[in-house]
Scaffold this motif. Structure first.
Motif, mmCIF file in Angstrom:
data_model
loop_
_atom_site.group_PDB
_atom_site.id
_atom_site.type_symbol
_atom_site.label_atom_id
_atom_site.label_comp_id
_atom_site.label_asym_id
_atom_site.label_seq_id
_atom_site.Cartn_x
_atom_site.Cartn_y
_atom_site.Cartn_z
ATOM 1 N N VAL A 1 0.847 -1.186 0.000
ATOM 2 C CA VAL A 1 0.000 0.000 0.000
ATOM 3 C C VAL A 1 0.886 1.241 0.000
ATOM 4 C CG1 VAL A 1 -1.789 1.259 1.252
ATOM 5 C CG2 VAL A 1 -1.813 -1.231 1.230
ATOM 6 N N VAL A 2 0.540 2.202 -0.863
ATOM 7 C CA VAL A 2 1.294 3.444 -1.001
ATOM 8 C C VAL A 2 0.356 4.609 -0.709
ATOM 9 C CG1 VAL A 2 2.482 4.916 -2.673
ATOM 10 C CG2 VAL A 2 2.852 2.472 -2.702
ATOM 11 N N ILE A 3 0.895 5.662 -0.111
ATOM 12 C CA ILE A 3 0.119 6.868 0.152
ATOM 13 C C ILE A 3 0.568 7.947 -0.831
ATOM 14 C CG2 ILE A 3 -0.444 8.640 1.846
ATOM 15 C CD1 ILE A 3 0.290 6.556 4.010
ATOM 16 N N LYS A 4 -0.377 8.451 -1.639
ATOM 17 C CA LYS A 4 -0.101 9.535 -2.593
ATOM 18 C C LYS A 4 -1.173 10.601 -2.423
ATOM 19 C CE LYS A 4 1.602 6.577 -6.266
ATOM 20 N NZ LYS A 4 1.292 6.072 -7.590
ATOM 21 N N ASP A 5 -0.761 11.828 -2.213
ATOM 22 C CA ASP A 5 -1.686 12.965 -2.103
ATOM 23 C C ASP A 5 -2.806 12.717 -1.102
ATOM 24 O OD1 ASP A 5 -0.192 14.234 -4.104
ATOM 25 O OD2 ASP A 5 -1.400 13.311 -5.690
ATOM 26 N N GLY A 6 -2.498 12.107 0.017
ATOM 27 C CA GLY A 6 -3.493 11.873 1.050
ATOM 28 C C GLY A 6 -4.482 10.770 0.735
ATOM 29 N N GLU A 7 -4.171 9.920 -0.234
ATOM 30 C CA GLU A 7 -5.032 8.789 -0.591
ATOM 31 C C GLU A 7 -4.217 7.506 -0.561
ATOM 32 O OE1 GLU A 7 -6.466 9.977 -4.446
ATOM 33 O OE2 GLU A 7 -8.243 10.892 -3.570
ATOM 34 N N LEU A 8 -4.893 6.382 -0.340
ATOM 35 C CA LEU A 8 -4.234 5.084 -0.286
ATOM 36 C C LEU A 8 -4.430 4.340 -1.603
ATOM 37 C CD1 LEU A 8 -5.421 3.888 3.244
ATOM 38 C CD2 LEU A 8 -3.253 4.941 2.665
ATOM 39 N N PHE A 9 -3.359 3.698 -2.080
ATOM 40 C CA PHE A 9 -3.425 2.919 -3.309
ATOM 41 C C PHE A 9 -2.789 1.559 -3.079
ATOM 42 C CE2 PHE A 9 -3.585 7.301 -4.701
ATOM 43 C CZ PHE A 9 -4.611 7.278 -5.625
ATOM 44 N N LEU A 10 -3.426 0.527 -3.596
ATOM 45 C CA LEU A 10 -2.919 -0.840 -3.513
ATOM 46 C C LEU A 10 -2.186 -1.157 -4.808
ATOM 47 C CD1 LEU A 10 -2.799 -3.582 -2.047
ATOM 48 C CD2 LEU A 10 -4.996 -4.117 -3.053
ATOM 49 N N ILE A 11 -0.904 -1.466 -4.682
ATOM 50 C CA ILE A 11 -0.068 -1.752 -5.846
ATOM 51 C C ILE A 11 0.412 -3.197 -5.752
ATOM 52 C CG2 ILE A 11 2.069 -1.127 -7.049
ATOM 53 C CD1 ILE A 11 1.698 1.692 -5.961
ATOM 54 N N GLY A 12 0.476 -3.875 -6.867
ATOM 55 C CA GLY A 12 1.005 -5.236 -6.894
ATOM 56 C C GLY A 12 -0.018 -6.321 -6.633
ATOM 57 N N CYS A 13 -1.263 -5.960 -6.431
ATOM 58 C CA CYS A 13 -2.331 -6.948 -6.278
ATOM 59 C C CYS A 13 -2.729 -7.362 -7.693
ATOM 60 C CB CYS A 13 -3.512 -6.354 -5.531
ATOM 61 S SG CYS A 13 -4.953 -7.402 -5.512
ATOM 62 N N ARG A 14 -2.482 -8.598 -8.025
ATOM 63 C CA ARG A 14 -2.710 -9.055 -9.400
ATOM 64 C C ARG A 14 -4.062 -9.746 -9.505
ATOM 65 N NH1 ARG A 14 2.150 -10.852 -12.086
ATOM 66 N NH2 ARG A 14 1.656 -9.583 -13.868
ATOM 67 N N ILE A 15 -4.893 -9.201 -10.386
ATOM 68 C CA ILE A 15 -6.192 -9.808 -10.688
ATOM 69 C C ILE A 15 -6.123 -10.280 -12.136
ATOM 70 C CG2 ILE A 15 -8.671 -9.440 -10.874
ATOM 71 C CD1 ILE A 15 -8.401 -7.278 -8.743
ATOM 72 N N HIS A 16 -6.119 -11.580 -12.324
ATOM 73 C CA HIS A 16 -6.006 -12.155 -13.666
ATOM 74 C C HIS A 16 -7.352 -12.042 -14.373
ATOM 75 C CE1 HIS A 16 -2.110 -13.755 -12.545
ATOM 76 N NE2 HIS A 16 -2.665 -14.198 -11.428
ATOM 77 N N PRO A 17 -7.402 -11.368 -15.519
ATOM 78 C CA PRO A 17 -8.677 -11.171 -16.211
ATOM 79 C C PRO A 17 -9.227 -12.477 -16.790
ATOM 80 C CG PRO A 17 -6.869 -10.293 -17.512
ATOM 81 C CD PRO A 17 -6.288 -10.720 -16.203
ATOM 82 N N LEU A 18 -10.528 -12.581 -16.779
ATOM 83 C CA LEU A 18 -11.199 -13.715 -17.397
ATOM 84 C C LEU A 18 -11.306 -13.445 -18.892
ATOM 85 C CD1 LEU A 18 -14.129 -14.216 -14.886
ATOM 86 C CD2 LEU A 18 -12.040 -15.524 -15.010
ATOM 87 N N GLY A 19 -11.235 -14.469 -19.690
ATOM 88 C CA GLY A 19 -11.355 -14.297 -21.132
ATOM 89 C C GLY A 19 -12.743 -13.866 -21.568
ATOM 90 N N THR A 20 -13.748 -14.210 -20.785
ATOM 91 C CA THR A 20 -15.132 -13.924 -21.169
ATOM 92 C C THR A 20 -15.731 -12.715 -20.455
ATOM 93 O OG1 THR A 20 -15.891 -15.397 -19.429
ATOM 94 C CG2 THR A 20 -15.580 -16.355 -21.613
ATOM 95 N N ALA A 21 -14.946 -12.042 -19.610
ATOM 96 C CA ALA A 21 -15.511 -10.992 -18.766
ATOM 97 C C ALA A 21 -15.911 -9.744 -19.546
ATOM 98 C CB ALA A 21 -14.542 -10.610 -17.666
#
Length: 149
Positions: A45-65
């Motif tokens: 988790v990184v803090i930028k401009d007073g907001e939190l961002f999750l980096i490196g969380c990998r969500i593998h896309p579905l082919g049919t989504a």
């Protein structure tokens, strides 16, 4: 109900405090998460401009989504928390040398939530102690199982 867990974080860090945060996700990401196509082990988790961002969380896309969106597996996701909680976290991260680590993703009220932790990194000898304790517990459990047979 837990979706994905970051077991590595519990090994690498001393967990001090836990927080729950909402996540800003796209439709294809929700479908992929429901299908179990999420990996949290390299996330932070990184803090930028007073907001939190999750980096490196990998969500593998579905082919049919989705047919009209180009899914990006490593997209940075914004985390949602109250401003006073974020300010408190910023103070602790900047002053005391803490870091923010995602522990798990879970459902709450039909929405995906991230559990993040304020944590300090473990030294190498602490990690060895953790491994030693874990192996000791396993040996005790094995001994108890063999006695009951």
């Amino acid at each position: 109900m837990s979706i994905a867990e970051n077991r590595r974080a519990r090994f690498e860090y001393h967990i001090e405090e836990r927080y729950e945060a909402g996540m800003v996700l796209a439709g294809w990401e929700i479908k992929a998460i429901r299908a179990g196509q999420v990996q949290l082990s390299d996330g932070y988790v990184v803090i930028k401009d007073g907001e939190l961002f999750l980096i490196g969380c990998r969500i593998h896309p579905l082919g049919t989504a989705s047919t009209h969106v180009r899914p990006e597996a490593d997209r940075t996701k914004k985390l949602l928390m109250h401003k006073d909680e974020i300010r408190r976290l910023i103070g602790k991260v900047e002053q005391k040398g803490f870091t923010l680590v995602p522990l798990d993703l879970h459902y709450k009220g039909g929405r995906v939530k991230a559990e993040i932790a304020l944590a300090k990194g473990k030294a190498e000898h602490d990690k060895r102690d953790t491994i030693k304790d874990r192996e000791g517990k396993r040996e005790v459990e094995r001994a108890m199982k063999s006695r009951h047979r």
